[in-house]
Design an enzyme around this catalytic site. Sequence first.
Site, PDB file in Angstrom:
ATOM      1  N   ASP A 103     -50.463  12.340  27.703  1.00 41.97           N
ATOM      2  CA  ASP A 103     -49.151  11.982  27.185  1.00 41.97           C
ATOM      3  C   ASP A 103     -49.147  10.486  26.828  1.00 41.97           C
ATOM      4  OD1 ASP A 103     -46.189  13.065  26.971  1.00 41.97           O
ATOM      5  OD2 ASP A 103     -46.011  11.243  28.166  1.00 41.97           O
ATOM      6  N   TYR A 233     -40.608   4.312  25.187  1.00 40.03           N
ATOM      7  CA  TYR A 233     -40.014   4.843  23.961  1.00 40.03           C
ATOM      8  C   TYR A 233     -39.240   3.757  23.215  1.00 40.03           C
ATOM      9  CZ  TYR A 233     -41.143   9.325  26.100  1.00 40.03           C
ATOM     10  OH  TYR A 233     -41.816  10.384  26.680  1.00 40.03           O
ATOM     11  N   HIS A 296     -47.658  21.558  28.111  1.00 37.64           N
ATOM     12  CA  HIS A 296     -47.861  20.117  27.960  1.00 37.64           C
ATOM     13  C   HIS A 296     -48.615  19.498  29.134  1.00 37.64           C
ATOM     14  CE1 HIS A 296     -47.134  16.102  26.454  1.00 37.64           C
ATOM     15  NE2 HIS A 296     -46.593  15.742  27.609  1.00 37.64           N
TER      16      HIS A 296
END
Length: 320
Positions: A103, A233, A296
């Site tokens: 990730d 982010y 994921h």
Amino acid sequence: MDLGEVNHQRIKTNGIMLHVVEKGSGPLVLLLHGFPEFWYSWRHQITFLASHGYHVVAPDLRGCGDSDSPLSPSSYTVLHLAGDLVGLLDYFGEQQAFVVGHDWGAVLGWHLSLLRPDRVKGLMAISVPYFPRDPVAKAIESFRERFGDGLYISQFQEPGRAERAFAGYDYLTVMKKFFLINKTDLLVAPAGMEIIDHLQTPAVLPPWITEEELQVYADKFEESGFTGPLNYYRAMDLNWELSAPWQGAKVTVPTKCIVGDKDIGFDPYRTREYVQGDTFKGLVPDLEVVILDGHHFIHEERAHEVSQEILTFLQKLSVE
């Protein structure tokens, strides 16, 4: 999962203190976690790799777990993160390391390999392939144009917004909502809804993770909060600005990329086509792609297979 004896320490690097867990001796292997994780997400791989002759180091990346958490989102660019890792290599007296990332850890692995290929012996990227920088549009602008405000990345931009939304649930429920996503569409909430409210909370856990393991994550995030990880982010547009000098550059280190065939967006958004196509191979010339049956968090869901894939990759490069 019994980790046995592991060494915990805090290391000063790039002006901050990083908490790391280490085990074993031999060639250095860095294990880099993603969101919403900390070193514990590598519990299945740490002892396995150490037992096969590697010095395994799993840091809590900046802003996460027991590492320092700078306040400003501008302190979370890939340049900062790469600097943290170069400092770790220097601390351990190693010119090069094998890098394994999942990730955001994969994003960091790609950029460390791009920025400092001399320090990376090989890269194993899990769940996130390398995507080239758009020469025209900033990341968030592009995401908002394509998917609107409902996309989780869009909602994570405003400081405090996601934190307030997450606070509507206990920490264990937040962990379940993220770890147990089983939809393959992108994470986009309906208009007027927060993504955390849109995500489901499964009533039954899958066999690859226990309530107790999820509680370990919940307890750690109750201590550390979510702002540090969310700042990754919030630095995405700054990453776009700072990475302009590497426009069009290739990742030249030996690389293996593992993705789950049920990961978010894998088929609906043509990730499968991309990772198996010529564009990806052109950007990463020394590339092997492995597609596993899973979601994921494939390094936890298919822990044994992923551990074996990592070991095979390390052993191949160790004899070259």
